[in-house]
Design an enzyme around this catalytic site. Structure first.
Site, PDB file in Angstrom:
ATOM      1  N   ARG A   1      53.675  74.942  49.912  1.00 10.36           N
ATOM      2  CA  ARG A   1      54.625  74.119  50.477  1.00 10.36           C
ATOM      3  C   ARG A   1      53.466  74.123  52.593  1.00 10.36           C
ATOM      4  NH1 ARG A   1      58.260  76.672  47.229  1.00 10.36           N
ATOM      5  NH2 ARG A   1      59.332  75.611  46.191  1.00 10.36           N
TER       6      ARG A   1
ATOM      7  N   LYS B   1      46.587  62.715  59.758  1.00 11.92           N
ATOM      8  CA  LYS B   1      46.839  61.858  58.155  1.00 11.92           C
ATOM      9  C   LYS B   1      46.089  61.921  57.278  1.00 11.92           C
ATOM     10  CE  LYS B   1      48.616  56.951  60.405  1.00 11.92           C
ATOM     11  NZ  LYS B   1      47.943  55.887  60.506  1.00 11.92           N
TER      12      LYS B   1
ATOM     13  N   GLU C   1      35.125  52.042  64.711  1.00 12.44           N
ATOM     14  CA  GLU C   1      35.936  52.814  65.450  1.00 12.44           C
ATOM     15  C   GLU C   1      35.332  52.891  66.878  1.00 12.44           C
ATOM     16  OE1 GLU C   1      38.207  52.922  63.033  1.00 12.44           O
ATOM     17  OE2 GLU C   1      37.664  53.069  61.275  1.00 12.44           O
TER      18      GLU C   1
ATOM     19  N   LYS D   1      41.828  58.946  70.901  1.00  8.82           N
ATOM     20  CA  LYS D   1      42.845  59.010  70.123  1.00  8.82           C
ATOM     21  C   LYS D   1      43.658  60.270  70.630  1.00  8.82           C
ATOM     22  CE  LYS D   1      43.369  59.534  64.958  1.00  8.82           C
ATOM     23  NZ  LYS D   1      43.085  59.505  63.812  1.00  8.82           N
TER      24      LYS D   1
ATOM     25  N   GLU E   1      53.071  57.605  63.316  1.00 13.71           N
ATOM     26  CA  GLU E   1      52.920  55.941  63.464  1.00 13.71           C
ATOM     27  C   GLU E   1      54.639  55.513  63.872  1.00 13.71           C
ATOM     28  OE1 GLU E   1      49.342  55.167  61.809  1.00 13.71           O
ATOM     29  OE2 GLU E   1      50.288  53.079  61.383  1.00 13.71           O
TER      30      GLU E   1
ATOM     31  N   ARG F   1      51.380  54.384  68.199  1.00 17.77           N
ATOM     32  CA  ARG F   1      50.278  54.721  66.793  1.00 17.77           C
ATOM     33  C   ARG F   1      49.129  54.100  66.667  1.00 17.77           C
ATOM     34  NH1 ARG F   1      49.060  60.410  63.396  1.00 17.77           N
ATOM     35  NH2 ARG F   1      47.030  60.178  62.041  1.00 17.77           N
TER      36      ARG F   1
ATOM     37  N   ASN G   1      44.887  50.827  64.718  1.00 17.02           N
ATOM     38  CA  ASN G   1      44.479  49.929  63.234  1.00 17.02           C
ATOM     39  C   ASN G   1      44.058  48.438  63.446  1.00 17.02           C
ATOM     40  OD1 ASN G   1      45.276  52.067  62.065  1.00 17.02           O
ATOM     41  ND2 ASN G   1      47.485  51.031  61.778  1.00 17.02           N
TER      42      ASN G   1
ATOM     43  N   HIS H   1      41.969  46.576  61.092  1.00 13.66           N
ATOM     44  CA  HIS H   1      41.935  47.058  60.015  1.00 13.66           C
ATOM     45  C   HIS H   1      42.945  46.506  59.182  1.00 13.66           C
ATOM     46  CE1 HIS H   1      40.640  50.880  62.345  1.00 13.66           C
ATOM     47  NE2 HIS H   1      41.042  51.454  61.422  1.00 13.66           N
TER      48      HIS H   1
ATOM     49  N   HIS I   1      41.272  45.522  55.909  1.00 10.28           N
ATOM     50  CA  HIS I   1      41.786  46.199  55.015  1.00 10.28           C
ATOM     51  C   HIS I   1      41.561  45.194  53.753  1.00 10.28           C
ATOM     52  CE1 HIS I   1      44.276  49.768  56.109  1.00 10.28           C
ATOM     53  NE2 HIS I   1      42.701  49.658  55.917  1.00 10.28           N
TER      54      HIS I   1
ATOM     55  N   HIS J   1      34.406  50.682  55.237  1.00  6.23           N
ATOM     56  CA  HIS J   1      35.561  51.250  55.555  1.00  6.23           C
ATOM     57  C   HIS J   1      35.316  50.231  57.188  1.00  6.23           C
ATOM     58  CE1 HIS J   1      39.361  51.466  57.188  1.00  6.23           C
ATOM     59  NE2 HIS J   1      39.084  52.212  58.074  1.00  6.23           N
TER      60      HIS J   1
HETATM   61  P1  NAD Z   1      33.135  59.493  53.497  1.00  5.14           P
HETATM   62  O1  NAD Z   1      33.411  60.730  53.267  1.00  5.14           O
HETATM   63  O2  NAD Z   1      32.796  58.558  51.715  1.00  5.14           O
HETATM   64  O3  NAD Z   1      31.386  60.036  53.880  1.00  5.14           O
HETATM   65  C1  NAD Z   1      30.447  59.133  53.474  1.00  5.14           C
HETATM   66  C2  NAD Z   1      29.498  59.346  52.802  1.00  5.14           C
HETATM   67  O4  NAD Z   1      28.640  59.971  53.318  1.00  5.14           O
HETATM   68  C3  NAD Z   1      29.744  60.460  51.766  1.00  5.14           C
HETATM   69  O5  NAD Z   1      28.181  59.836  51.085  1.00  5.14           O
HETATM   70  C4  NAD Z   1      29.105  61.258  52.258  1.00  5.14           C
HETATM   71  O6  NAD Z   1      29.389  62.535  51.237  1.00  5.14           O
HETATM   72  C5  NAD Z   1      27.849  61.498  53.009  1.00  5.14           C
HETATM   73  N1  NAD Z   1      27.850  62.842  54.384  1.00  5.14           N
HETATM   74  C6  NAD Z   1      29.091  63.279  55.322  1.00  5.14           C
HETATM   75  N2  NAD Z   1      28.332  63.143  55.839  1.00  5.14           N
HETATM   76  C7  NAD Z   1      27.216  63.692  55.741  1.00  5.14           C
HETATM   77  C8  NAD Z   1      26.253  64.230  56.469  1.00  5.14           C
HETATM   78  N3  NAD Z   1      26.059  64.626  58.050  1.00  5.14           N
HETATM   79  N4  NAD Z   1      24.162  63.727  56.672  1.00  5.14           N
HETATM   80  C9  NAD Z   1      24.605  63.301  54.847  1.00  5.14           C
HETATM   81  N5  NAD Z   1      25.349  62.633  54.436  1.00  5.14           N
HETATM   82  C10 NAD Z   1      26.856  62.983  54.594  1.00  5.14           C
HETATM   83  O7  NAD Z   1      33.193  58.839  54.431  1.00  5.14           O
HETATM   84  P2  NAD Z   1      34.051  58.494  55.717  1.00  5.14           P
HETATM   85  O8  NAD Z   1      33.721  57.359  56.385  1.00  5.14           O
HETATM   86  O9  NAD Z   1      33.239  59.671  56.341  1.00  5.14           O
HETATM   87  O10 NAD Z   1      35.561  58.562  55.669  1.00  5.14           O
HETATM   88  C11 NAD Z   1      36.142  57.501  54.482  1.00  5.14           C
HETATM   89  C12 NAD Z   1      37.116  58.363  54.279  1.00  5.14           C
HETATM   90  O11 NAD Z   1      38.503  58.416  55.345  1.00  5.14           O
HETATM   91  C13 NAD Z   1      38.056  57.217  53.510  1.00  5.14           C
HETATM   92  O12 NAD Z   1      38.786  57.334  52.580  1.00  5.14           O
HETATM   93  C14 NAD Z   1      39.468  56.439  55.015  1.00  5.14           C
HETATM   94  O13 NAD Z   1      40.669  56.441  53.882  1.00  5.14           O
HETATM   95  C15 NAD Z   1      39.768  58.094  55.564  1.00  5.14           C
HETATM   96  N6  NAD Z   1      39.972  57.901  56.762  1.00  5.14           N
HETATM   97  C16 NAD Z   1      41.045  57.995  57.609  1.00  5.14           C
HETATM   98  C17 NAD Z   1      41.294  58.362  58.342  1.00  5.14           C
HETATM   99  C18 NAD Z   1      42.850  59.639  58.680  1.00  5.14           C
HETATM  100  O14 NAD Z   1      43.071  58.974  59.798  1.00  5.14           O
HETATM  101  N7  NAD Z   1      43.016  60.307  58.300  1.00  5.14           N
HETATM  102  C19 NAD Z   1      41.449  57.381  59.299  1.00  5.14           C
HETATM  103  C20 NAD Z   1      40.065  56.967  58.913  1.00  5.14           C
HETATM  104  C21 NAD Z   1      39.826  56.729  57.601  1.00  5.14           C
HETATM  105  N1  GLY Z   2      42.842  56.208  61.855  1.00  8.72           N
HETATM  106  C1  GLY Z   2      44.659  55.831  62.122  1.00  8.72           C
HETATM  107  C2  GLY Z   2      45.304  56.905  63.242  1.00  8.72           C
HETATM  108  O1  GLY Z   2      44.767  58.037  63.316  1.00  8.72           O
HETATM  109  O2  GLY Z   2      46.551  56.735  63.115  1.00  8.72           O
END
Ligand code: NAD
Ligand code: GLY
Length: 359
Positions: free
Chosen positions: A116, A138, A180, A222, A232, A236, A240, A243, A247, A260
């Site tokens: 939990r 998030k 971003e 942020k 949000e 917040r 986006n 976005h 999307h 993305h």
């Molecule tokens: P990712 O986590 O898939 O990483 C991109 C690639 O880079 C992967 O192949 C990973 O293994 C590789 N990688 C990571 N660090 C590395 C490094 N230092 N050196 C070499 N390779 C490396 O993608 P991302 O763009 O980091 O994240 C995308 C995800 O984040 C999506 O699932 C999206 O929904 C999510 N997201 C979440 C929020 C939030 O607020 N929680 C906001 C934006 C995006």
């Molecule tokens: N990435 C948008 C948020 O965290 O609200």
């Protein structure tokens, strides 16, 4: 550099430096607690040993997930829960997310659910994760019927950013993160936008000081927004920008085809263009945005073959929408964003068409 996300009893620090993965003092507070590192195959090969060397005691479990957005699902969660239970993690244990946004979102969600809710630390290794996904709480996974549809708000207890990890990041992923970063300038800080115009080459060249400043300014914007609106309910959503259009591109092209950040870059151009056409923004902001996005190595057009109707269909499913109208983040000035459905719908259709490639 040190920032704080001011969320009362859920407040936490964001540490930013070029060598934080070698700074044992940042991890000292974890002494005596059971630890579980969650990472993926790619990042483990690069940074797992380094992290293990800096922890105050050996981790009780290490979960190495397969690499990819397609694994951000229930099976991945089960892998984490299995390891956590086998290692007998308890309520005072801590999960550590070592990786990009996929690993961060999954680890955070696993930490939110395990017994939990237990603590977790974000150690983001992509630019996107350092400036966006690791901050704000998030967490979640994808469902076959929608991206990020299953999740929870669960804040980390600390975000530890080592910008040197970006040296191994593929250039395309760096560019996606820069989308971003540009977003923060557009929505909240005209001076930062101008700073990015002067420093884009340094950022793409992985200049340490430039990267740290970009990460610091992005996280501070942020953090301030999240502190005002954690879940949000309102403001917040300005995070986006671009976005909703973006999307639609991701959905249409199939996840993984367009990153993305690439989709968000085109989406931001659409949002800026609509703001200009509404008379809210001078046209030079569109020209400057286009130039900066191009210099960041990001696309300037939606995918070939996509239609306005396909955009609208996907945009209708956006979480920001209420009562059937598509709510968009638009700009009232450079550095000033609003959430609005008070725009000319015909102009919105024209804007989408304007950023589609000519047949
Ligand atoms: P990712 O986590 O898939 O990483 C991109 C690639 O880079 C992967 O192949 C990973 O293994 C590789 N990688 C990571 N660090 C590395 C490094 N230092 N050196 C070499 N390779 C490396 O993608 P991302 O763009 O980091 O994240 C995308 C995800 O984040 C999506 O699932 C999206 O929904 C999510 N997201 C979440 C929020 C939030 O607020 N929680 C906001 C934006 C995006
Ligand atoms: N990435 C948008 C948020 O965290 O609200």
């Amino acid at each position: 550099m040190l920032l704080h996300v001011d969320l009362g009893e859920r407040a936490y620090p964001i540490h930013i430096a070029n060598d934080n993965l070698a700074n044992a003092s940042l991890f000292a507070a974890l002494a005596g607690r059971k630890l579980c590192i969650v990472t993926n195959t790619t990042v483990a090969a690069l940074y797992l040993e380094k992290l293990q060397a800096v922890l105050p005691q050996p981790a009780d479990c290490v979960v190495v997930l397969p690499d990819g957005e397609q694994y951000k699902n229930m099976q991945g969660m089960e892998q984490i829960f299995d390891a956590a239970l086998q290692a007998r993690l308890n309520r005072s244990s801590v999960m550590i997310a070592l990786g990009g946004g996929v690993v961060g979102d999954m680890t955070g969600f696993a930490a939110a659910c395990y017994q939990r809710g237990i603590d977790f630390v974000q150690l983001p290794t992509t630019l996107l994760a350092q400036v966006d996904s690791s901050v704000g709480g998030k967490t979640g996974i994808n469902h076959v019927l929608g991206k990020n549809m299953i999740g929870a708000f669960h804040q980390p207890i600390a975000v530890i950013i080592d910008t040197a990890t970006l040296k191994t990041l593929p250039p395309r992923e760096l560019s996606a993160g820069l989308a971003e970063v540009i977003k923060y300038g557009l929505i909240a800080d005209a001076d930062f936008f101008a700073w990015l115009e002067g420093n884009m080459d340094a950022l793409r060249g992985l200049d340490g000081e430039a990267l740290q400043h970009a990460v610091y300014r992005s996280c501070s914007i942020k953090a301030a927004i999240v502190a005002r609106d954690e879940k949000e309910g309102g403001i917040r959503a300005i995070l986006n920008l671009g976005h909703t259009f973006g999307h639609a591109i991701e959905t249409w092209s199939g996840y993984g085809q367009w990153l993305h950040g690439e989709a968000v870059a085109v989406g931001m151009l659409m949002a800026v263009d609509l703001s200009v056409r509404m008379g809210w923004l001078p046209v030079d902001v569109l020209e400057r945005s286009k130039a900066l996005i191009a210099r960041a190595g990001l696309p300037l057009q939606a995918p070939a073959g996509m239609t306005v109707a396909q955009f609208l269909e996907a945009m209708a499913l956006d979480k920001k929408n209420i009562y059937g109208s598509i709510r968009l983040v638009l700009l009232e000035g450079l550095g000033s964003a609003v959430i609005s459905d008070d725009y000319d719908v015909a102009q919105m259709h024209q804007v989408i068409a304007a950023w589609l490639p000519c047949e």
